[in-house]
Structures are given as C-alpha cells and as structure tokens.
Design a protein around this motif. Structure first.
Motif, short mmCIF file in Angstrom:
data_model
loop_
_atom_site.label_atom_id
_atom_site.label_comp_id
_atom_site.label_asym_id
_atom_site.label_seq_id
_atom_site.Cartn_x
_atom_site.Cartn_y
_atom_site.Cartn_z
N PRO A 31 1.26 2.41 23.32
CA PRO A 31 1.43 3.60 24.15
C PRO A 31 1.64 4.85 23.29
CG PRO A 31 2.73 1.79 25.03
CD PRO A 31 2.20 1.34 23.69
N GLY A 32 0.94 5.91 23.67
CA GLY A 32 1.05 7.17 22.95
C GLY A 32 0.20 7.24 21.69
N VAL A 33 -0.35 6.12 21.27
CA VAL A 33 -1.17 6.08 20.05
C VAL A 33 -2.60 5.71 20.39
CG1 VAL A 33 -1.47 5.01 17.78
CG2 VAL A 33 0.84 5.50 18.63
N GLY A 34 -2.77 4.62 21.13
CA GLY A 34 -4.11 4.14 21.48
C GLY A 34 -4.25 2.68 21.16
N ARG A 35 -5.48 2.22 21.09
CA ARG A 35 -5.78 0.85 20.70
C ARG A 35 -5.86 0.86 19.18
NH1 ARG A 35 -5.96 -3.78 22.88
NH2 ARG A 35 -7.41 -5.38 22.22
N VAL A 36 -5.15 -0.05 18.53
CA VAL A 36 -5.05 -0.02 17.08
C VAL A 36 -5.28 -1.40 16.47
CG1 VAL A 36 -3.42 1.91 17.16
CG2 VAL A 36 -2.55 -0.42 17.00
N ALA A 37 -5.67 -1.37 15.21
CA ALA A 37 -5.73 -2.57 14.36
C ALA A 37 -5.49 -2.11 12.93
CB ALA A 37 -7.07 -3.28 14.49
N VAL A 38 -4.84 -2.95 12.15
CA VAL A 38 -4.52 -2.62 10.76
C VAL A 38 -4.98 -3.76 9.87
CG1 VAL A 38 -2.66 -2.08 9.13
CG2 VAL A 38 -2.52 -1.24 11.49
N PHE A 39 -5.58 -3.43 8.74
CA PHE A 39 -6.04 -4.45 7.80
C PHE A 39 -6.10 -3.86 6.40
CE2 PHE A 39 -9.78 -2.10 8.96
CZ PHE A 39 -10.54 -2.03 7.80
N ARG A 40 -6.20 -4.75 5.42
CA ARG A 40 -6.44 -4.34 4.03
C ARG A 40 -7.85 -4.79 3.67
NH1 ARG A 40 -2.63 -3.29 -0.56
NH2 ARG A 40 -1.06 -3.53 1.05
N ASP A 41 -8.65 -3.88 3.14
CA ASP A 41 -10.04 -4.22 2.79
C ASP A 41 -10.06 -5.05 1.50
OD1 ASP A 41 -10.19 -2.50 0.49
OD2 ASP A 41 -10.88 -0.83 1.70
N PRO A 42 -11.22 -5.61 1.13
CA PRO A 42 -11.27 -6.45 -0.06
C PRO A 42 -11.03 -5.70 -1.36
CG PRO A 42 -13.38 -6.52 1.13
CD PRO A 42 -12.47 -5.59 1.86
N PHE A 43 -10.93 -4.38 -1.29
CA PHE A 43 -10.75 -3.56 -2.48
C PHE A 43 -9.32 -3.05 -2.60
CE2 PHE A 43 -14.89 -3.44 -0.57
CZ PHE A 43 -15.62 -4.07 -1.57
N GLY A 44 -8.44 -3.52 -1.68
CA GLY A 44 -7.02 -3.23 -1.75
C GLY A 44 -6.52 -2.07 -0.92
N ARG A 54 -5.53 -0.09 2.52
CA ARG A 54 -5.02 -0.38 3.86
C ARG A 54 -5.63 0.62 4.84
NH1 ARG A 54 -0.30 0.93 7.13
NH2 ARG A 54 0.43 -0.95 8.19
N TRP A 55 -6.14 0.09 5.96
CA TRP A 55 -6.80 0.90 6.98
C TRP A 55 -6.09 0.72 8.31
CZ3 TRP A 55 -11.30 3.82 6.21
CH2 TRP A 55 -11.89 3.68 4.95
N ALA A 79 0.84 -1.20 0.00
CA ALA A 79 0.00 0.00 0.00
C ALA A 79 0.88 1.25 0.00
CB ALA A 79 -0.91 0.00 1.22
N CYS A 80 0.50 2.23 -0.82
CA CYS A 80 1.25 3.49 -0.81
C CYS A 80 0.57 4.52 0.09
CB CYS A 80 1.42 4.03 -2.23
SG CYS A 80 -0.11 4.45 -3.04
N VAL A 81 -0.68 4.24 0.50
CA VAL A 81 -1.43 5.13 1.39
C VAL A 81 -2.16 4.27 2.40
CG1 VAL A 81 -3.36 6.77 1.52
CG2 VAL A 81 -1.75 6.91 -0.38
N THR A 82 -2.22 4.75 3.64
CA THR A 82 -3.02 4.09 4.67
C THR A 82 -4.10 5.07 5.12
OG1 THR A 82 -1.18 2.73 5.45
CG2 THR A 82 -3.00 3.08 6.99
N LEU A 83 -5.32 4.60 5.20
CA LEU A 83 -6.44 5.42 5.66
C LEU A 83 -6.57 5.24 7.17
CD1 LEU A 83 -8.81 4.37 2.77
CD2 LEU A 83 -7.65 6.57 3.00
N HIS A 84 -6.39 6.31 7.93
CA HIS A 84 -6.45 6.28 9.39
C HIS A 84 -7.86 6.65 9.81
CE1 HIS A 84 -5.97 7.91 13.46
NE2 HIS A 84 -4.97 7.07 13.56
N LEU A 85 -8.53 5.75 10.54
CA LEU A 85 -9.91 5.98 10.95
C LEU A 85 -10.04 5.83 12.45
CD1 LEU A 85 -12.88 6.43 10.08
CD2 LEU A 85 -13.09 3.94 9.90
N GLY A 86 -10.43 6.91 13.12
CA GLY A 86 -10.72 6.87 14.54
C GLY A 86 -12.09 6.27 14.77
#
Length: 131
Positions: free
Chosen positions: A105-118, A120-121, A72-79
């Motif tokens: 720490p310093g960021v929060g609770r996180v999870a990272v995944f790639r959606d079925p359309f390619g 990255r979140w 991925a060249c871009v990651t979509l950050h979603l709170g």
C-alpha cells in the motif's frame, strides 16, 4: 534541469547487456566503447526511458563491481508496466527474488532481486486507483 543517472560497474559488460536485454527488456542506447585491452569502457541502456550507464571494472580509475560477499549499498529502482512478468523472467534466468511480487500500500506492486552482476533492483508498478 537536473538529472541523476546511475553508472554501474560489472565484471562482464557483454554478458550484462545480454541479461538486461533478455530479462529486463532493456535497449542498448549507446554501443559499447571498447578499450585497447578489450574491456568495455562505457555503454548505455534503458528500459522505458529509464537509463543507466555501465562499464567493466577499471582498477586505474578505482571502479569495481559490487562485492557479492557484502550487502548492497545502492538499490536501482525501476518502474515497469508488469512487475509479475519481469519477476518471472528474473526467476527463469536463475536469480532468486528477495521480495515479492507483492502489493505494498502506498508504493505499488513490487519485487526485489539481485542480478547476476551483484546489483540490487527494486521493481515497481503502480497499483490501480481504488474506486
């Protein structure tokens, strides 16, 4: 006032709208504008006020979805209010988490995944204040 709004491209906007609604809890805020060839030329979605625009591929405008063979060249950050809940829906939809859910720490609770359309979140939920 400045604003930066992602405008993503997918292979199937109609399927993406359904997936983003079901899994991320997105709301369709601008109905699809359908082109003469049946492709979606534009629509808009949001989750908790965070919005993005989306279209199908358009070769004439040099707009294409991510290539799944590349990183991925871009990651979509979603709170979100509950990373664990959204991450569970991601997994239930058949996607694999690349990371988390975990506390950073310093960021929060996180999870990272790639959606079925390619795309990255990066899901993020603030941690409660220590004290």
């Amino acid at each position: 006032m400045s604003e930066l709004t992602p405008y993503i491209c997918v292979n199937d906007s109609r399927a993406a709208i359904d997936w983003y609604r079901d899994v991320l809890g997105a709301e369709l805020t601008v109905e699809p504008i359908v082109m003469d060839d049946g492709a979606v030329g534009h629509c808009e979605l949001s989750v908790g006020g965070a919005r993005w625009m989306m279209s199908d591929a358009f070769a004439s405008a040099d707009v294409a979805p991510p290539d799944p063979r590349r990183g991925a060249c871009v990651t979509l950050h979603l709170g979100v209010d509950d990373v664990d809940l959204v991450a569970a829906r991601v997994v239930a939809s058949g996607q694999t988490l690349a990371r988390g859910p975990e506390d950073t720490p310093g960021v929060g609770r996180v999870a990272v995944f790639r959606d079925p359309f390619g795309h990255r979140w990066f899901l993020n939920q603030p941690l409660p204040a220590a004290g």
